[in-house]
Design a protein around this motif. Structure first.
Motif, short mmCIF file in Angstrom:
data_model
loop_
_atom_site.label_atom_id
_atom_site.label_comp_id
_atom_site.label_asym_id
_atom_site.label_seq_id
_atom_site.Cartn_x
_atom_site.Cartn_y
_atom_site.Cartn_z
N PHE A 8 1.12 -1.15 -0.19
CA PHE A 8 0.29 -0.05 0.25
C PHE A 8 0.95 1.13 -0.27
O PHE A 8 1.68 1.44 0.37
N ASN A 20 -6.83 3.28 2.76
CA ASN A 20 -5.89 2.15 3.19
C ASN A 20 -6.11 0.85 4.71
O ASN A 20 -6.33 0.36 4.65
N ILE A 24 -6.84 -2.73 4.84
CA ILE A 24 -5.63 -3.76 5.73
C ILE A 24 -6.33 -4.63 6.47
O ILE A 24 -5.44 -5.89 6.18
N TYR A 36 4.36 -1.65 3.65
CA TYR A 36 3.33 0.17 3.49
C TYR A 36 4.58 0.85 2.67
O TYR A 36 5.25 0.95 3.88
N LYS A 101 -3.51 5.26 -2.42
CA LYS A 101 -4.69 6.23 -2.51
C LYS A 101 -4.02 7.41 -2.35
O LYS A 101 -5.04 8.74 -2.72
#
Length: 356
Positions: A8, A20, A24, A36, A101
């Motif tokens: 992510f 996110n 998750i 991440y 994102k």
């Protein structure tokens, strides 16, 4: 590639992390390895590093400014460095898919993913795409939109309207726990005030100057931003926090009305929870105007009232909040038409479809 490893990215503001955070938990439950990529000092690091089973990788990143600054000279080199760092991380961790994102930290990651041949899915929350996502879209396999109107700004061959992805835990809040955490009672309705993850000086000041009138009608929970709590105020029924994380679901459950900025993720959460809202979007002087468009869309659907920041005064604030209290039943009835349950499931399905 590890078929059960997902990476992510996204950051800069809480709005670039919230979706996110909604996704998750699913991958944690399914036993996926989760990485991440974020910045060294952004809010995403605070929000992600505490999550169990998520490996956080900080990279260098510039800021995509729309104004003249000497820092603009340095930023391309920071982005290039970040792209090289992301390229190495992706090569080492070998995710089967990347979910972005947005926010300026995501641009190097999406570019590096393209170089590594790893498919990326971009999620755009706002009515119109942000600059970071505009730069990233050519490198992405799929682009997802929250607002149906956003589709007109996206490439038709790889875009899809999925709706708002809402954190499931927000539906599990407890009103009693929220009131207890805030030290409030059941005597008056609760007004939640949020100025965004960075807070808002003008909203904070106007609210505090209006407390004598507002506290006649409401109890107030004021999330005012880091280092923006005014400890000199000791009014009964008024409580301040810099930021709320784990207890947020209970605070939302205790909330009857909300005064907020118009970041897409936040307002869709209020909508899903059917909390009547007064929105004060960031002005064009302080942003690209995305919150103004978000707020207008909600107003047109009777999901919210809108007060432009340029019109914000103590008198106008009190007037608009008292009016919100009156029209809330009609607004809540209109909100019943909104359904959020399928958006998260569809995003998970798309991730499954595009991963290597």
């Amino acid at each position: 590639m590890n078929t059960k490893r997902i990476l992510f990215t996204g950051g800069g503001t809480a709005g670039h992390v919230i979706v996110n955070l909604a996704l998750i938990p699913y991958y944690q439950e399914k036993g996926w390895e989760i990485d991440y990529i974020g910045s060294h000092n952004g809010i995403e690091r605070d929000l992600i590093t505490s999550l169990k089973g998520v490996t956080y990788h900080p990279i260098s990143t510039g800021k995509l400014r729309r104004y003249i600054s000497k820092e603009n000279i340095k930023d391309p080199f920071k982005v290039l460095k970040g792209t090289m760092q992301a390229y190495r991380i992706i090569g080492k961790r070998k995710p089967s898919v990347i979910f972005s994102k947005g926010g300026f930290v995501s641009v190097p990651v999406v570019a590096a993913a393209k170089l590594r041949g790893v498919p990326t899915i971009i999620h755009e929350s706002d009515y119109t795409p942000g600059l970071a996502n505009k730069l990233s879209i050519p490198f992405a396999k799929k682009v997802l939109a929250t607002f149906p109107e956003t589709m007109q700004y996206l490439p038709k061959d790889k875009s899809e309207h999925v709706g708002a992805v809402i954190r499931e835990e927000l539906f599990q809040g407890n009103r009693e726990n929220g009131l207890k955490f805030a030290g409030l009672t059941k005597e008056k309705p609760v007004l939640l005030i949020m100025g965004g993850s960075g807070g808002s000086q003008k909203i904070n000041e106007t609210v505090r100057n209006s407390l004598s009138k507002l506290l006649h009608a409401f109890q107030i929970i004021h999330i005012c931003g880091k280092e923006k709590v005014d400890h000199s105020i000791k009014e009964k029924g008024y409580v301040q926090f810099e930021y709320i994380n784990e207890e947020l679901k209970d605070i939302f459950a205790a909330t009857d009305f909300v005064l907020s900025r118009a970041g897409s993720n936040a307002i869709f959460e209020f909508l899903a929870l059917r909390i009547p809202m007064l929105l004060i979007p960031l002005s064009r002087a302080a942003s690209r105007g995305d919150q103004i468009v978000n707020a207008r869309s909600f107003k047109n659907k009777n999901y919210a009232q809108v007060l432009e920041e340029e019109e914000l005064t103590e008198e106008k604030l009190v007037e608009e909040l008292l009016q919100l209290k009156k029209v809330a039943p009609v607004m809540m009835d209109q909100m019943k038409e909104f359904k959020s349950e399928k958006a998260r499931d569809r995003v998970i399905e798309i991730i499954k479809e595009v991963r290597k």
